[in-house]
Design a protein around this motif. Structure first.
Motif, PDB file in Angstrom:
ATOM      1  N   GLU A   1      41.361  37.887   7.270  1.00 53.29           N
ATOM      2  CA  GLU A   1      41.808  36.476   7.493  1.00 53.29           C
ATOM      3  C   GLU A   1      40.861  35.520   7.334  1.00 53.29           C
TER       4      GLU A   1
ATOM      5  N   TYR B   1      40.377  33.823   3.523  1.00 50.94           N
ATOM      6  CA  TYR B   1      41.282  32.945   2.646  1.00 50.94           C
ATOM      7  C   TYR B   1      40.832  31.576   2.447  1.00 50.94           C
ATOM      8  N   ASP B   2      40.208  30.834   3.300  1.00 50.77           N
ATOM      9  CA  ASP B   2      39.901  29.796   3.245  1.00 50.77           C
ATOM     10  C   ASP B   2      38.541  29.702   2.268  1.00 50.77           C
TER      11      ASP B   2
ATOM     12  N   TYR C   1      48.260  34.574   5.077  1.00 49.48           N
ATOM     13  CA  TYR C   1      47.859  33.279   5.411  1.00 49.48           C
ATOM     14  C   TYR C   1      48.901  32.204   5.514  1.00 49.48           C
ATOM     15  N   LEU C   2      49.941  32.309   5.314  1.00 52.34           N
ATOM     16  CA  LEU C   2      51.101  31.495   5.624  1.00 52.34           C
ATOM     17  C   LEU C   2      51.297  31.614   7.337  1.00 52.34           C
TER      18      LEU C   2
ATOM     19  N   MET D   1      49.052  32.218   9.437  1.00 57.09           N
ATOM     20  CA  MET D   1      47.996  31.569  10.268  1.00 57.09           C
ATOM     21  C   MET D   1      48.409  30.147  10.192  1.00 57.09           C
ATOM     22  N   TRP D   2      49.106  29.661   9.229  1.00 60.66           N
ATOM     23  CA  TRP D   2      49.735  28.181   9.294  1.00 60.66           C
ATOM     24  C   TRP D   2      51.102  27.868   9.873  1.00 60.66           C
TER      25      TRP D   2
ATOM     26  N   ASP E   1      53.448  26.353   7.443  1.00 60.15           N
ATOM     27  CA  ASP E   1      53.696  25.026   7.187  1.00 60.15           C
ATOM     28  C   ASP E   1      54.031  24.621   5.735  1.00 60.15           C
TER      29      ASP E   1
ATOM     30  N   GLU F   1      53.237  22.023   4.054  1.00 50.83           N
ATOM     31  CA  GLU F   1      52.062  21.356   3.522  1.00 50.83           C
ATOM     32  C   GLU F   1      51.087  22.021   3.010  1.00 50.83           C
ATOM     33  N   VAL F   2      50.659  23.149   3.544  1.00 48.15           N
ATOM     34  CA  VAL F   2      49.781  23.920   3.227  1.00 48.15           C
ATOM     35  C   VAL F   2      50.253  24.845   1.933  1.00 48.15           C
ATOM     36  N   ARG F   3      51.610  25.334   1.790  1.00 46.43           N
ATOM     37  CA  ARG F   3      52.322  25.672   0.765  1.00 46.43           C
ATOM     38  C   ARG F   3      52.031  24.671  -0.421  1.00 46.43           C
TER      39      ARG F   3
ATOM     40  N   SER G   1      49.787  22.224  -0.937  1.00 45.19           N
ATOM     41  CA  SER G   1      48.669  22.174  -1.369  1.00 45.19           C
ATOM     42  C   SER G   1      48.077  23.280  -2.142  1.00 45.19           C
TER      43      SER G   1
END
Length: 125
Positions: free
Chosen positions: A42, A45-46, A96-97, A99-100, A103, A105-107, A109
């Motif tokens: 993890e 990812y960023d 990753y999803l 972790m958010w 959300d 918005e992250v999808r 982005s």
């Protein structure tokens, strides 16, 4: 000055400027992010999103120096695949999803990143 486009990189003077500016950039670090990426880690990812963003910004064949030891087109293709899997996980290893909290918005982005990388990929012919 040779000009072939109205873009900020579409002339000889600008292309030369980018080349001089980017000589000090660590392209090996960029490449390493792709080589070391693991969907099971993890913490990666960023970092891969950041590396993909750099390709969005400078991954143009008129900007990135052609003498670098990286295959920019290949990295862009890898970035598209990785980001796509981040928002549409092929298996439970891609978290990753989660972790958010899924959300949107992250999808969205990441979807924008993918669109821009596809444009960059097209510039490589």
């Amino acid at each position: 000055m040779g000009a072939w486009d109205f873009s900020p990189w579409g002339n000889d003077d600008a292309a030369g400027w980018y080349s001089r500016f980017l000589r000090g950039c660590d392209f090996v670090m960029l490449k390493r992010e792709f080589e070391e990426f693991s969907e099971k880690d993890e913490s990666k990812y960023d970092k891969i999103r950041a590396a993909c963003y750099m390709l969005q910004c400078i991954g143009n064949p008129y900007i990135i120096p052609k003498t670098e030891e990286i295959e920019v087109k290949d990295l862009i293709e890898q970035g598209i695949r990785i980001l796509s899997n981040m928002i549409d996980p092929p298996d439970q290893n891609w978290t990753y999803l989660d972790m958010w909290g899924g959300d949107e918005e992250v999808r969205s982005s990441i979807g924008e990143q993918i669109k821009t990388l596809k444009i960059r990929l097209g510039e490589w012919g």
